[in-house]
Each structure stands twice: as structure tokens, then as C-alpha cells.
Design a protein around this motif. Structure first.
Motif, PDB file in Angstrom:
ATOM      1  N   LEU A  59       0.831  -1.196   0.000  1.00  0.00           N
ATOM      2  CA  LEU A  59       0.000   0.000   0.000  1.00  0.00           C
ATOM      3  C   LEU A  59       0.870   1.251   0.000  1.00  0.00           C
ATOM      4  N   PRO A  60       0.297   2.411  -0.358  1.00  0.00           N
ATOM      5  CA  PRO A  60       1.021   3.669  -0.159  1.00  0.00           C
ATOM      6  C   PRO A  60       1.332   3.873   1.320  1.00  0.00           C
ATOM      7  N   ASP A  61       2.286   4.735   1.606  1.00  0.00           N
ATOM      8  CA  ASP A  61       2.771   4.909   2.979  1.00  0.00           C
ATOM      9  C   ASP A  61       1.654   5.199   3.980  1.00  0.00           C
ATOM     10  N   ASP A  62       0.807   6.173   3.680  1.00  0.00           N
ATOM     11  CA  ASP A  62      -0.242   6.539   4.632  1.00  0.00           C
ATOM     12  C   ASP A  62      -1.220   5.392   4.852  1.00  0.00           C
ATOM     13  N   ALA A  63      -1.554   4.675   3.771  1.00  0.00           N
ATOM     14  CA  ALA A  63      -2.472   3.537   3.903  1.00  0.00           C
ATOM     15  C   ALA A  63      -1.828   2.420   4.714  1.00  0.00           C
ATOM     16  N   SER A  64      -0.516   2.234   4.576  1.00  0.00           N
ATOM     17  CA  SER A  64       0.196   1.237   5.386  1.00  0.00           C
ATOM     18  C   SER A  64       0.142   1.603   6.862  1.00  0.00           C
ATOM     19  N   ALA A  67      -3.208   0.741   8.149  1.00  0.00           N
ATOM     20  CA  ALA A  67      -3.379  -0.700   8.290  1.00  0.00           C
ATOM     21  C   ALA A  67      -2.668  -1.220   9.533  1.00  0.00           C
ATOM     22  N   VAL A  68      -1.463  -0.710   9.786  1.00  0.00           N
ATOM     23  CA  VAL A  68      -0.720  -1.130  10.980  1.00  0.00           C
ATOM     24  C   VAL A  68      -1.461  -0.701  12.238  1.00  0.00           C
ATOM     25  N   GLU A  69      -2.042   0.471  12.221  1.00  0.00           N
ATOM     26  CA  GLU A  69      -2.827   0.932  13.365  1.00  0.00           C
ATOM     27  C   GLU A  69      -4.043   0.026  13.575  1.00  0.00           C
ATOM     28  N   MET A  70      -4.686  -0.372  12.473  1.00  0.00           N
ATOM     29  CA  MET A  70      -5.833  -1.274  12.570  1.00  0.00           C
ATOM     30  C   MET A  70      -5.433  -2.602  13.216  1.00  0.00           C
ATOM     31  N   ILE A  71      -4.303  -3.154  12.765  1.00  0.00           N
ATOM     32  CA  ILE A  71      -3.835  -4.422  13.314  1.00  0.00           C
ATOM     33  C   ILE A  71      -3.452  -4.263  14.777  1.00  0.00           C
ATOM     34  N   GLY A  72      -2.875  -3.103  15.107  1.00  0.00           N
ATOM     35  CA  GLY A  72      -2.483  -2.849  16.480  1.00  0.00           C
ATOM     36  C   GLY A  72      -3.651  -2.830  17.443  1.00  0.00           C
ATOM     37  N   GLN A  73      -4.850  -2.581  16.943  1.00  0.00           N
ATOM     38  CA  GLN A  73      -6.041  -2.552  17.790  1.00  0.00           C
ATOM     39  C   GLN A  73      -6.576  -3.951  18.099  1.00  0.00           C
ATOM     40  N   PHE A  74      -6.136  -4.936  17.323  1.00  0.00           N
ATOM     41  CA  PHE A  74      -6.647  -6.301  17.550  1.00  0.00           C
ATOM     42  C   PHE A  74      -6.332  -6.791  18.956  1.00  0.00           C
ATOM     43  N   SER A  75      -5.073  -6.605  19.381  1.00  0.00           N
ATOM     44  CA  SER A  75      -4.674  -7.093  20.700  1.00  0.00           C
ATOM     45  C   SER A  75      -5.480  -6.416  21.799  1.00  0.00           C
ATOM     46  N   ASP A  86       5.702  -5.126   5.642  1.00  0.00           N
ATOM     47  CA  ASP A  86       5.276  -3.914   4.952  1.00  0.00           C
ATOM     48  C   ASP A  86       6.214  -3.608   3.790  1.00  0.00           C
ATOM     49  N   ALA A  87       5.631  -3.386   2.609  1.00  0.00           N
ATOM     50  CA  ALA A  87       6.431  -3.135   1.408  1.00  0.00           C
ATOM     51  C   ALA A  87       6.571  -1.653   1.080  1.00  0.00           C
ATOM     52  N   SER A  88       5.965  -0.784   1.880  1.00  0.00           N
ATOM     53  CA  SER A  88       6.078   0.649   1.621  1.00  0.00           C
ATOM     54  C   SER A  88       7.345   1.202   2.267  1.00  0.00           C
ATOM     55  N   THR A  89       7.531   2.524   2.155  1.00  0.00           N
ATOM     56  CA  THR A  89       8.681   3.154   2.809  1.00  0.00           C
ATOM     57  C   THR A  89       8.352   3.626   4.225  1.00  0.00           C
ATOM     58  N   ALA A  90       7.144   3.370   4.686  1.00  0.00           N
ATOM     59  CA  ALA A  90       6.656   3.965   5.935  1.00  0.00           C
ATOM     60  C   ALA A  90       7.454   3.552   7.170  1.00  0.00           C
ATOM     61  N   PHE A  91       7.967   2.318   7.207  1.00  0.00           N
ATOM     62  CA  PHE A  91       8.546   1.806   8.450  1.00  0.00           C
ATOM     63  C   PHE A  91       9.983   1.325   8.298  1.00  0.00           C
TER      64      PHE A  91
END
Length: 309
Positions: A59-64, A67-75, A86-91
């Protein structure tokens, strides 16, 4: 009977996502997909992520980041959280993320294997870091060395707009860009090559679909005193001796950029003048192979504890 791990690619319809999806067929995994009509539906994506052992973000950086924030809410919700690649440059320079270049150091495969969150490297940084990091680690190149990186890539690395521009009649034969000298890959290169001084990085795009050459000129007298061209070759050969993907080849007078197209490998070389006063380090790879989806398959295999074919 142990079930195969489940992988969900968020952004499967993009260039990198399609390549990863195709290459995953070589691994003993189940690919979980979302109905194309619901690919942007947050609920559908959340359900797919919860069903997966590993989520690959293409995904683009902001969308990544979202998505990471969404996954972080699972726990926090008492739900199982999958591993993330993650394949973007975000992390790629973010704390808490493991850099997904297995050949970076001897303990990097183990770090990737144990990681919950891995950042897939960029294509240009893959070539540059592969050449620089072993020399820094070996102590023959100081972290303050004035590094200049020149690179040319196939146009598929530029996304849909560039692909369309290049494939229509009259697309540019050669495009030099990033001339504000602030390319987004600079922090990644500097951090993972262990450079103290900010390198000069000048990327370009050629009128060919896939392939890449990264080149770094070196004044030998600026290296640690007594370092020879043979030392550079030996250090690279020793560093990558156990790698199935990175090879150190002999010098050439010419290199064609798209020779590695379709391959997950990378070729490194040390070229030099007859007197050994100047050298050019080169890395040749496929920008969509070792520079993107090929690296992702390496990382997926490590993160899931399976062997790539």
C-alpha cells in the motif's frame, strides 16, 4: 496434521502485490483474498487480517500506517494479531521494525524470523546497502565516507502512472530524477548502511520494464589507508559466501541493466582501473525481484519458518 499458514496481501491488485501473490504459489501457504468489490472495505480487510498468520502490506505509505494501526487494535480487543511485512517506505527506519534484508548481517535472518513486524527494503537501497554495509562493517570504509550513488531502474518501479507514460508511444528513453537530492530512500540507505554522512543519491529510469544497476564510485585513497581493490572484492565475497541470492561476480567493461529481469538474485562487482586508484562498485538486480517481491518471499519464508523453493 498441521495446517498451512495463511497469508493475506492488502493491496494485492498493485504491481508488487500481484508479483508477491504469484510467487507465493511456490510456498506451502494459503493465500487469503478479499472479494475485489470489497478490497477497500475496512470491515472486509479487518476480517482478512484476523484470519491471517501474516499480512503483507502493498500500500502507499499513509495507507500502510492506517493498516498497521488497525492491526495494532486487535490485541487491545482481545483478538489475535498477525505478523506484518510492509512493502512501503513507511517503516524502513522506524523503531520496533526489523529491516527485511536477510543478507545485511549474520544475525539478520534470525531477527527476521523472530520479528512481528518487518519492513521490506526498497529496490535502490537493496543494491546500495549490499555494497556499502560489508565495507563499513569490515572497517575499510569510514561511516563519514563521501558516498555518491547513481542508479538506473526499469520503469515498473515507478507505479501505474510511470508505467503508462513509458508504454505509450514516445515515452522518454531516459529520465533523471530526484535532483532536489532529497529522495525518500536516503534515510533508509543512511541508517542501514551505517553512514554518518548523508550520501548523494541520483536515481534514474530507463525505457525498459525491469532491471536495475546501482553504482558507487570510490576514490581508493579516501578509504582506510592501505585498502586495495582486492580487499574490497574479498570482503564482499566473504560477506555473501553463504547467500543463495547474492553473488559476487568478476568485473566487466559493460553492464546491461535488465539482465537480471525475472530473477530474485543480485550480482555485485568491483570494477577498477589498472593502477587500483579508482573503483566502481555495482549491484545488478531486478527492481521487482530482489528489489521488491523476491525479497518479500525471502522474508515471508523466514517469518513463517518455511524454506523458499
Amino acid at each position: 496434521m498441521v495446517s498451512e499458514p495463511v497469508v493475506f496481501i492488502d493491496g494485492e491488485a498493485g504491481t508488487t502485490g500481484l508479483e508477491i501473490s504469484e510467487r507465493l504459489l511456490s510456498l506451502p501457504v494459503q493465500i487469503h483474498s478479499v472479494d475485489p468489490a470489497r478490497r477497500k472495505d475496512p470491515q472486509a480487510r479487518a476480517e482478512a487480517m484476523q484470519a491471517a498468520d501474516l499480512v503483507v502490506l502493498c500500500l502507499p505509505d499513509d495507507a500502510s500506517r492506517d493498516a498497521v494501526e488497525m492491526i495494532g487494535q486487535f490485541s487491545a480487543q482481545g483478538k489475535r494479531a498477525p505478523k506484518i511485512l510492509d512493502a512501503s517506505t513507511a517503516f524502513r527506519t522506524a523503531p520496533g521494525w526489523v529491516y527485511g534484508f536477510p543478507e545485511l548481517a549474520a544475525d539478520q535472518p534470525e531477527a527476521i524470523m523472530r520479528a512481528e513486524r518487518v519492513s521490506n527494503p526498497g529496490c535502490y537501497p537493496t543494491g546500495a546497502i549490499a555494497l556499502l554495509r560489508p565495507l563499513i562493517d569490515a572497517g575499510v570504509m569510514e561511516p563519514s565516507f563521501p558516498v555518491t550513488i547513481n542508479a538506473v531502474s526499469g520503469y515498473t518501479g515507478g507505479g501505474r502512472t510511470m508505467i503508462e507514460e513509458q508504454e505509450r508511444a514516445g515515452g522518454p528513453a531516459f529520465l533523471l530524477y530526484g535532483l532536489n537530492l532529497a529522495h525518500k530512500h536516503l534515510p533508509e540507505i543512511r541508517q542501514h548502511a551505517l553512514l554518518d554522512r548523508r550520501p548523494i543519491f541520483v536515481p534514474s529510469v530507463g525505457h525498459f520494464p525491469r532491471g536495475m544497476i546501482v553504482s558507487i564510485p570510490v576514490h581508493m585513497d579516501l578509504l582506510v589507508k592501505g585498502t586495495t581493490v582486492e580487499d574490497l572484492r574479498r570482503i564482499l565475497e566473504e560477506h555473501y559466501a553463504a547467500s543463495s541470492f547474492v553473488t559476487v561476480a568478476g568485473p566487466e567493461n559493460t553492464l546491461v541493466a535488465d539482465t537480471m529481469a525475472g530473477s530474485d538474485g543480485m550480482e555485485l562487482r568491483v570494477h577498477a582501473d589498472a593502477e587500483g586508484r579508482h573503483a566502481v562498485l555495482t549491484a545488478r538486480l531486478d527492481n521487482l525481484g530482489k528489489g521488491a517481491s523476491g525479497a518479500a518471499i525471502q522474508n515471508i519464508a523466514l517469518m513463517l519458518g518455511i524454506s523458499p523453493n
